[in-house]
Design a protein around this motif. Structure first.
Motif, PDB file in Angstrom:
ATOM      1  N   VAL A  20       0.847  -1.183   0.000  1.00  0.00           N
ATOM      2  CA  VAL A  20       0.000   0.000   0.000  1.00  0.00           C
ATOM      3  C   VAL A  20       0.887   1.239   0.000  1.00  0.00           C
ATOM      4  O   VAL A  20       1.746   1.389   0.869  1.00  0.00           O
ATOM      5  N   PRO A  21       0.723   2.127  -0.987  1.00  0.00           N
ATOM      6  CA  PRO A  21       1.542   3.337  -1.005  1.00  0.00           C
ATOM      7  C   PRO A  21       1.149   4.261   0.149  1.00  0.00           C
ATOM      8  O   PRO A  21       0.005   4.224   0.612  1.00  0.00           O
ATOM      9  N   PRO A  22       2.067   5.070   0.627  1.00  0.00           N
ATOM     10  CA  PRO A  22       1.715   5.987   1.715  1.00  0.00           C
ATOM     11  C   PRO A  22       0.680   6.996   1.253  1.00  0.00           C
ATOM     12  O   PRO A  22       0.671   7.416   0.102  1.00  0.00           O
ATOM     13  N   ARG A  23      -0.195   7.364   2.161  1.00  0.00           N
ATOM     14  CA  ARG A  23      -1.257   8.322   1.832  1.00  0.00           C
ATOM     15  C   ARG A  23      -0.699   9.731   1.834  1.00  0.00           C
ATOM     16  O   ARG A  23       0.109  10.093   2.671  1.00  0.00           O
ATOM     17  N   GLN A  24      -1.170  10.514   0.911  1.00  0.00           N
ATOM     18  CA  GLN A  24      -0.758  11.908   0.823  1.00  0.00           C
ATOM     19  C   GLN A  24      -1.814  12.766   1.514  1.00  0.00           C
ATOM     20  O   GLN A  24      -2.996  12.656   1.223  1.00  0.00           O
ATOM     21  N   PRO A  25      -1.415  13.650   2.423  1.00  0.00           N
ATOM     22  CA  PRO A  25      -2.407  14.430   3.162  1.00  0.00           C
ATOM     23  C   PRO A  25      -3.005  15.595   2.379  1.00  0.00           C
ATOM     24  O   PRO A  25      -4.130  15.988   2.645  1.00  0.00           O
ATOM     25  N   ARG A  26      -2.294  16.145   1.426  1.00  0.00           N
ATOM     26  CA  ARG A  26      -2.810  17.337   0.739  1.00  0.00           C
ATOM     27  C   ARG A  26      -4.120  17.108   0.006  1.00  0.00           C
ATOM     28  O   ARG A  26      -5.027  17.928   0.119  1.00  0.00           O
ATOM     29  N   PRO A  27      -4.293  16.017  -0.746  1.00  0.00           N
ATOM     30  CA  PRO A  27      -5.598  15.820  -1.392  1.00  0.00           C
ATOM     31  C   PRO A  27      -6.736  15.663  -0.385  1.00  0.00           C
ATOM     32  O   PRO A  27      -7.854  16.090  -0.636  1.00  0.00           O
ATOM     33  N   ARG A  28      -6.452  15.051   0.764  1.00  0.00           N
ATOM     34  CA  ARG A  28      -7.502  14.870   1.766  1.00  0.00           C
ATOM     35  C   ARG A  28      -7.846  16.174   2.471  1.00  0.00           C
ATOM     36  O   ARG A  28      -8.941  16.317   3.001  1.00  0.00           O
ATOM     37  N   LEU A  29      -6.943  17.129   2.506  1.00  0.00           N
ATOM     38  CA  LEU A  29      -7.210  18.405   3.158  1.00  0.00           C
ATOM     39  C   LEU A  29      -7.698  19.478   2.180  1.00  0.00           C
ATOM     40  O   LEU A  29      -8.181  20.517   2.608  1.00  0.00           O
ATOM     41  N   ARG A  30      -7.561  19.227   0.891  1.00  0.00           N
ATOM     42  CA  ARG A  30      -7.897  20.256  -0.096  1.00  0.00           C
ATOM     43  C   ARG A  30      -9.387  20.581  -0.112  1.00  0.00           C
ATOM     44  O   ARG A  30      -9.778  21.749  -0.043  1.00  0.00           O
ATOM     45  N   CYS A  31     -10.242  19.596  -0.202  1.00  0.00           N
ATOM     46  CA  CYS A  31     -11.683  19.840  -0.296  1.00  0.00           C
ATOM     47  C   CYS A  31     -12.237  20.509   0.966  1.00  0.00           C
ATOM     48  O   CYS A  31     -12.941  21.514   0.861  1.00  0.00           O
ATOM     49  N   PRO A  32     -11.931  20.000   2.174  1.00  0.00           N
ATOM     50  CA  PRO A  32     -12.423  20.704   3.366  1.00  0.00           C
ATOM     51  C   PRO A  32     -11.836  22.110   3.501  1.00  0.00           C
ATOM     52  O   PRO A  32     -12.508  23.021   3.969  1.00  0.00           O
ATOM     53  N   GLY A  33     -10.604  22.298   3.064  1.00  0.00           N
ATOM     54  CA  GLY A  33      -9.993  23.623   3.140  1.00  0.00           C
ATOM     55  C   GLY A  33     -10.668  24.616   2.202  1.00  0.00           C
ATOM     56  O   GLY A  33     -10.909  25.768   2.575  1.00  0.00           O
ATOM     57  N   LEU A  34     -10.975  24.164   0.992  1.00  0.00           N
ATOM     58  CA  LEU A  34     -11.678  25.045   0.051  1.00  0.00           C
ATOM     59  C   LEU A  34     -13.097  25.352   0.531  1.00  0.00           C
ATOM     60  O   LEU A  34     -13.573  26.486   0.407  1.00  0.00           O
ATOM     61  N   ALA A  35     -13.769  24.346   1.090  1.00  0.00           N
ATOM     62  CA  ALA A  35     -15.112  24.577   1.616  1.00  0.00           C
ATOM     63  C   ALA A  35     -15.067  25.558   2.785  1.00  0.00           C
ATOM     64  O   ALA A  35     -15.933  26.429   2.910  1.00  0.00           O
ATOM     65  N   GLU A  36     -14.057  25.435   3.623  1.00  0.00           N
ATOM     66  CA  GLU A  36     -13.873  26.374   4.742  1.00  0.00           C
ATOM     67  C   GLU A  36     -13.679  27.793   4.214  1.00  0.00           C
ATOM     68  O   GLU A  36     -14.264  28.748   4.729  1.00  0.00           O
ATOM     69  N   MET A  37     -12.877  27.930   3.178  1.00  0.00           N
ATOM     70  CA  MET A  37     -12.612  29.250   2.609  1.00  0.00           C
ATOM     71  C   MET A  37     -13.885  29.872   2.026  1.00  0.00           C
ATOM     72  O   MET A  37     -14.180  31.046   2.266  1.00  0.00           O
TER      73      MET A  37
END
Length: 98
Positions: A20-37
């Motif tokens: 299993v490749p390591p998970r990248q945090p940026r894609p998982r934080l992008r959508c909630p961050g944009l919604a927050e903005m």
């Protein structure tokens, strides 16, 4: 016939599972961050509409509730990413090192 015998594929790890490749945090934080903005900007626009243009306060109530929900969801996702990535303590608390 191979499917019946459950022969692992070439390059497969133990028990036929792929690494299993390591998970990248940026894609998982992008959508909630944009919604927050977006919801924060909507809340600011509603506040400007109420206080400068004397519009009804319902705009603040609706955008405030939506922003509060999105903010809590963003905080939860940041905490889950921090648990998954196991960073140093200051970075995990604010979510700024991802």
């Amino acid at each position: 016939m191979d499917a019946l015998l459950d022969i692992p594929a070439a390059g497969a790890g133990r028990l036929g599972r792929q690494a299993v490749p390591p998970r990248q945090p940026r894609p998982r934080l992008r959508c909630p961050g944009l919604a927050e903005m977006v919801t924060w900007a909507a809340l600011q626009a509603a506040m400007a509409g109420v206080y400068l243009l004397e519009r009804p306060r319902l705009m603040i109530r609706v955008s405030g509730v939506v922003h509060g929900f999105v903010f809590l969801a963003h905080a939860l996702v940041t905490a889950l990413v921090a648990v998954d990535q196991r960073p140093r303590m200051p970075c995990g608390m604010c979510g700024c090192c991802y």
